[in-house]
Design a protein around this motif. Structure first.
Motif, PDB file in Angstrom:
ATOM      1  N   CYS A   1      -3.808 -69.745   9.776  1.00 61.46           N
ATOM      2  CA  CYS A   1      -4.613 -69.913  10.981  1.00 61.46           C
ATOM      3  C   CYS A   1      -5.008 -71.383  11.125  1.00 61.46           C
ATOM      4  O   CYS A   1      -5.146 -72.110  10.138  1.00 61.46           O
ATOM      5  N   TYR A   2      -5.180 -71.822  12.360  1.00 60.50           N
ATOM      6  CA  TYR A   2      -5.501 -73.211  12.660  1.00 60.50           C
ATOM      7  C   TYR A   2      -6.972 -73.332  13.045  1.00 60.50           C
ATOM      8  O   TYR A   2      -7.577 -72.393  13.545  1.00 60.50           O
ATOM      9  N   HIS A   3      -7.538 -74.503  12.806  1.00 62.97           N
ATOM     10  CA  HIS A   3      -8.967 -74.716  13.068  1.00 62.97           C
ATOM     11  C   HIS A   3      -9.178 -75.889  14.012  1.00 62.97           C
ATOM     12  O   HIS A   3     -10.185 -76.580  13.941  1.00 62.97           O
ATOM     13  N   GLU A   4      -8.220 -76.106  14.902  1.00 68.79           N
ATOM     14  CA  GLU A   4      -8.324 -77.183  15.878  1.00 68.79           C
ATOM     15  C   GLU A   4      -9.004 -76.689  17.155  1.00 68.79           C
ATOM     16  O   GLU A   4      -9.000 -75.499  17.459  1.00 68.79           O
ATOM     17  N   THR A   5      -9.556 -77.621  17.902  1.00 68.89           N
ATOM     18  CA  THR A   5     -10.057 -77.314  19.238  1.00 68.89           C
ATOM     19  C   THR A   5      -8.948 -77.585  20.251  1.00 68.89           C
ATOM     20  O   THR A   5      -7.946 -78.244  19.935  1.00 68.89           O
ATOM     21  N   VAL A   6      -9.135 -77.103  21.463  1.00 66.35           N
ATOM     22  CA  VAL A   6      -8.156 -77.338  22.518  1.00 66.35           C
ATOM     23  C   VAL A   6      -7.995 -78.839  22.766  1.00 66.35           C
ATOM     24  O   VAL A   6      -6.882 -79.344  22.931  1.00 66.35           O
ATOM     25  N   GLY A   7      -9.121 -79.566  22.766  1.00 62.43           N
ATOM     26  CA  GLY A   7      -9.071 -81.003  22.987  1.00 62.43           C
ATOM     27  C   GLY A   7      -8.284 -81.737  21.911  1.00 62.43           C
ATOM     28  O   GLY A   7      -7.529 -82.683  22.197  1.00 62.43           O
ATOM     29  N   GLN A   8      -8.448 -81.322  20.663  1.00 61.49           N
ATOM     30  CA  GLN A   8      -7.712 -81.944  19.564  1.00 61.49           C
ATOM     31  C   GLN A   8      -6.214 -81.702  19.685  1.00 61.49           C
ATOM     32  O   GLN A   8      -5.401 -82.581  19.382  1.00 61.49           O
ATOM     33  N   CYS A   9      -5.842 -80.512  20.157  1.00 61.98           N
ATOM     34  CA  CYS A   9      -4.416 -80.197  20.342  1.00 61.98           C
ATOM     35  C   CYS A   9      -3.789 -81.112  21.392  1.00 61.98           C
ATOM     36  O   CYS A   9      -2.675 -81.600  21.223  1.00 61.98           O
ATOM     37  N   LEU A  10      -4.520 -81.325  22.490  1.00 60.75           N
ATOM     38  CA  LEU A  10      -4.006 -82.205  23.531  1.00 60.75           C
ATOM     39  C   LEU A  10      -3.900 -83.641  23.033  1.00 60.75           C
ATOM     40  O   LEU A  10      -2.925 -84.352  23.320  1.00 60.75           O
TER      41      LEU A  10
ATOM     42  N   LYS B   1     -18.618 -83.176  18.046  1.00 65.17           N
ATOM     43  CA  LYS B   1     -19.534 -82.078  17.716  1.00 65.17           C
ATOM     44  C   LYS B   1     -18.997 -80.706  18.097  1.00 65.17           C
ATOM     45  O   LYS B   1     -19.621 -79.685  17.804  1.00 65.17           O
ATOM     46  N   ILE B   2     -17.840 -80.674  18.758  1.00 62.88           N
ATOM     47  CA  ILE B   2     -17.285 -79.385  19.183  1.00 62.88           C
ATOM     48  C   ILE B   2     -16.603 -78.704  18.003  1.00 62.88           C
ATOM     49  O   ILE B   2     -15.815 -79.316  17.290  1.00 62.88           O
ATOM     50  N   SER B   3     -16.926 -77.440  17.800  1.00 63.78           N
ATOM     51  CA  SER B   3     -16.353 -76.663  16.707  1.00 63.78           C
ATOM     52  C   SER B   3     -15.295 -75.717  17.251  1.00 63.78           C
ATOM     53  O   SER B   3     -15.346 -75.293  18.417  1.00 63.78           O
ATOM     54  N   CYS B   4     -14.334 -75.353  16.389  1.00 61.80           N
ATOM     55  CA  CYS B   4     -13.305 -74.402  16.822  1.00 61.80           C
ATOM     56  C   CYS B   4     -13.909 -73.027  17.096  1.00 61.80           C
ATOM     57  O   CYS B   4     -13.286 -72.199  17.771  1.00 61.80           O
ATOM     58  N   ASP B   5     -15.117 -72.775  16.598  1.00 56.50           N
ATOM     59  CA  ASP B   5     -15.776 -71.488  16.837  1.00 56.50           C
ATOM     60  C   ASP B   5     -16.616 -71.475  18.105  1.00 56.50           C
ATOM     61  O   ASP B   5     -17.204 -70.447  18.446  1.00 56.50           O
TER      62      ASP B   5
ATOM     63  N   ALA C   1     -14.705 -61.678  29.038  1.00 63.47           N
ATOM     64  CA  ALA C   1     -14.426 -61.778  27.605  1.00 63.47           C
ATOM     65  C   ALA C   1     -14.621 -63.225  27.160  1.00 63.47           C
ATOM     66  O   ALA C   1     -13.952 -64.127  27.661  1.00 63.47           O
ATOM     67  N   THR C   2     -15.548 -63.440  26.224  1.00 67.19           N
ATOM     68  CA  THR C   2     -15.837 -64.795  25.748  1.00 67.19           C
ATOM     69  C   THR C   2     -14.904 -65.139  24.597  1.00 67.19           C
ATOM     70  O   THR C   2     -14.968 -64.541  23.525  1.00 67.19           O
ATOM     71  N   LEU C   3     -14.021 -66.104  24.835  1.00 65.46           N
ATOM     72  CA  LEU C   3     -13.014 -66.506  23.860  1.00 65.46           C
ATOM     73  C   LEU C   3     -13.328 -67.897  23.315  1.00 65.46           C
ATOM     74  O   LEU C   3     -13.794 -68.775  24.047  1.00 65.46           O
ATOM     75  N   THR C   4     -13.074 -68.094  22.036  1.00 72.65           N
ATOM     76  CA  THR C   4     -13.339 -69.374  21.389  1.00 72.65           C
ATOM     77  C   THR C   4     -12.066 -70.214  21.293  1.00 72.65           C
ATOM     78  O   THR C   4     -10.958 -69.721  21.518  1.00 72.65           O
TER      79      THR C   4
ATOM     80  N   ILE D   1      -7.939 -68.728  21.083  1.00 70.93           N
ATOM     81  CA  ILE D   1      -6.793 -69.001  21.949  1.00 70.93           C
ATOM     82  C   ILE D   1      -5.819 -70.012  21.349  1.00 70.93           C
ATOM     83  O   ILE D   1      -4.616 -69.931  21.603  1.00 70.93           O
ATOM     84  N   VAL D   2      -6.315 -70.953  20.545  1.00 75.78           N
ATOM     85  CA  VAL D   2      -5.393 -71.898  19.903  1.00 75.78           C
ATOM     86  C   VAL D   2      -4.459 -71.151  18.955  1.00 75.78           C
ATOM     87  O   VAL D   2      -3.239 -71.364  18.957  1.00 75.78           O
ATOM     88  N   ASN D   3      -5.011 -70.254  18.158  1.00 68.69           N
ATOM     89  CA  ASN D   3      -4.173 -69.512  17.223  1.00 68.69           C
ATOM     90  C   ASN D   3      -3.251 -68.537  17.936  1.00 68.69           C
ATOM     91  O   ASN D   3      -2.087 -68.370  17.549  1.00 68.69           O
TER      92      ASN D   3
END
Length: 550
Positions: free
Chosen positions: A28-37, A187-191, A209-212, A216-218
């Motif tokens: 499993c990955y622990h990145e945020t959407v912003g980090q992926c971009l 300060k943004i967390s993957c959670d 539905a509240t998604l983190t 969605i990254v995983n």
């Protein structure tokens, strides 16, 4: 049934298992959407990221990253804070992709939509009827009686009273706002929640539905790996709406996870626009729902398009049955078509086929369990696990399960058990290899005189009738039996059919108690905007027409 890797009893991997783990099983990955971009922009800054064909918009990963950050800083400039919600309302357009990179989607706090009309939608006029205070409001300081949480309205294009223009927000940031953005990003967390995605509303009112980021990254990662995006040079043609979880995660997000190019064929689905986009943009992958594929295949000039660039495709399976002959055509349209099943609450994909699955797996199951996801089939009454090949309610657990329904703790507790299992509400069975067959919805099950009847079984049989184009089987009220079976049928154009003809066709072919008591011929079915049948609306209308309301 789980999919988390294979181990010897001595906890060492054999060479074959090591190969499989390296290439097919990922952590499993622990990145945020912003980090992926950011990773994509650093790795392939000049590669084309998105194409909006009809709008003439083309952006590289470098341009996309720069404009996402510029918009985010502009939103900070007009007062948006971490935890606020930004809603996007409109057809597929480039601004959707910009907004999707940063904030949650909910009609609250901030609202962004086109200023021009799209089809019958006059966005500003619709909002003005709900919120008459808008015309006299100072931009950013809206105070509405009906929408008390809505603070700011951002309009793409023109700037009507009480709103910001999108361009105005885009250019609003100063150097201090850009510094503030950099500080917030750390300060943004993957959670953290990223997306409040609304369900389709097939069984009632849509729920948020509240998604983190983690959800969605995983999900985008693992579905992309199964599609082979880690080794393909991929250009995905998308006709799906971006407000749908499939369109959002499987296209817009996958783009940044695998450095794919995503081609949006038109603002809303148009079969010919999809064909033209594949031909002109040399797309290698196509996404769609069953009805979209059927519409594409039914185009009279279908054979005139050059679709030789296509290598693979993905189809999101709905619960409603379609004719098996049509389904075979869809699968054969793209020889490496993959089936996917899931729901918004699960980010969305939980089962997905493999490219080289045999044809029966592609047409009779919804694929193999996803990586790092558990699934079980339970008896709906006892909640005990059912044996393989036995039907019951499908439950799933893992990284994919949403945080919960937005502002609805009661519904959340109804759907997620204390142990973290999500109740899908689907009747299904699992085979010994981890492939799943969906048999129907729990809510659709008809209880006639104590007998449990699954509509999907009757629908599948009646689809073999040569005059039946579309069918939905529902339960309607009955004083004696509790419920009776009603078949709502749309017949093929140019044919005629009677209720007795349908009943005669059933005799000796299906159990007598499964033969519908009522046969209703209809011209169309109530549907959601994503093409799913709303059976609860259909049932209500039929009961009213037959005088069977409780």
């Amino acid at each position: 049934m789980t999919n988390n890797g294979m181990m010897h009893s001595n906890n060492t991997l054999c060479p074959l298992q090591a190969f499989i783990k390296q290439y097919f099983i990922h952590s499993c990955y622990h990145e945020t959407v912003g980090q992926c971009l950011e990773e994509s922009a650093n790795l392939v800054p000049d590669k084309e990221a998105v194409v909006f064909v009809q709008d003439g918009v083309r952006k590289t990963f470098g341009q996309l990253k720069q404009e996402v950050d510029q918009l985010a800083a502009g939103l900070l400039a007009i007062g948006l804070k971490k935890g606020d919600r930004l809603g996007m309302w409109g057809p597929n357009m480039y601004e959707w992709v910009l907004v999707l990179r940063k904030q949650s989607l909910c009609l609250d706090i901030f609202l962004c939509f086109p200023g021009t009309q799209f089809k019958s939608q006059l966005y500003y006029d619709i909002l003005k009827r709900i919120c008459p205070e808008l015309e006299q409001a100072i931009p950013g300081d809206l105070k509405s009686k009906c929408l008390p949480d809505l603070r700011s309205v951002i309009v793409i294009g023109s700037k009507p009273p009480g709103s910001y223009s999108f361009e105005e927000v885009f250019q609003a940031a100063s150097a201090s706002h850009r510094e503030q953005l950099l500080s917030l990003q750390k300060k943004i967390s993957c959670d953290d929640p990223i997306n409040i995605q609304f369900t389709s509303g097939t069984t009632g009112n849509p729920k948020g539905a509240t998604l983190t980021h983690h959800n969605i990254v995983n999900n985008g990662r693992f579905t992309g790996y199964r599609m082979g995006y880690h080794w393909r040079d991929t250009r995905i043609c998308v006709g799906l709406p971006l407000y749908h979880c499939f369109g959002c995660v499987a296209s817009s997000l996958v783009m940044t996870l695998f450095n794919c190019t995503v081609v949006y064929s038109s603002p809303s689905f148009e079969a010919r626009a999809v064909l033209q986009a594949i031909q002109e943009e040399r797309c290698t992958v196509i996404y769609g729902t069953p009805m979209m594929y059927i519409d594409i295949l039914s185009q009279k000039d279908f054979s005139t398009y050059d679709l030789s660039s296509l290598q693979a495709g993905k189809i999101a399976v709905f619960f409603e049955q379609i004719k098996m002959s049509s389904f075979f055509s869809i699968v054969l349209f793209v020889c490496f078509e993959q089936i996917g099943y899931g729901m918004t609450e699960n980010s969305p994909v939980t089962f997905q086929g493999f490219t080289l699955d045999e044809i029966t797996r592609k047409t009779e199951t919804v694929g193999y369990i996803g990586s790092h996801i558990e699934a079980k089939i339970v008896d709906p009454q006892t909640q005990l696990i059912q044996p393989l090949q036995t039907s019951g309610e499908l439950l799933v657990r893992g990284y994919c399960v949403m945080r919960g329904y937005w502002n609805d703790e009661k519904k959340t507790k109804e759907c997620i058990t204390p142990e973290g299992w999500f109740r899908t509400g689907d009747i299904a069975s699992l085979d010994e290899y981890g492939y799943c067959q969906i048999l129907g919805r729990m809510n659709d099950m008809i209880i006639r005189g104590g007998e449990n009847i699954y509509p999907a079984e009757i629908e599948e049989f009646l689809h073999t009738h040569p005059k039946v184009e579309e069918i939905q089987v529902i339960g309607v009220n009955d004083e004696k039996m509790g419920e009776e079976i009603c078949a709502c049928i749309r017949i093929k154009e140019g044919t005629e059919c009677t209720a007795q003809e349908i009943k005669d066709y059933c005799k000796g072919q299906i159990s007598h108690f499964k033969i519908p008591r009522y046969i209703i011929f209809v011209k169309d079915m109530p549907m959601t905007v994503t093409g799913k049948i709303q059976k609860y609306k259909l049932r209500k209308k039929i009961e009213e027409d037959l005088g069977l309301e409780k």
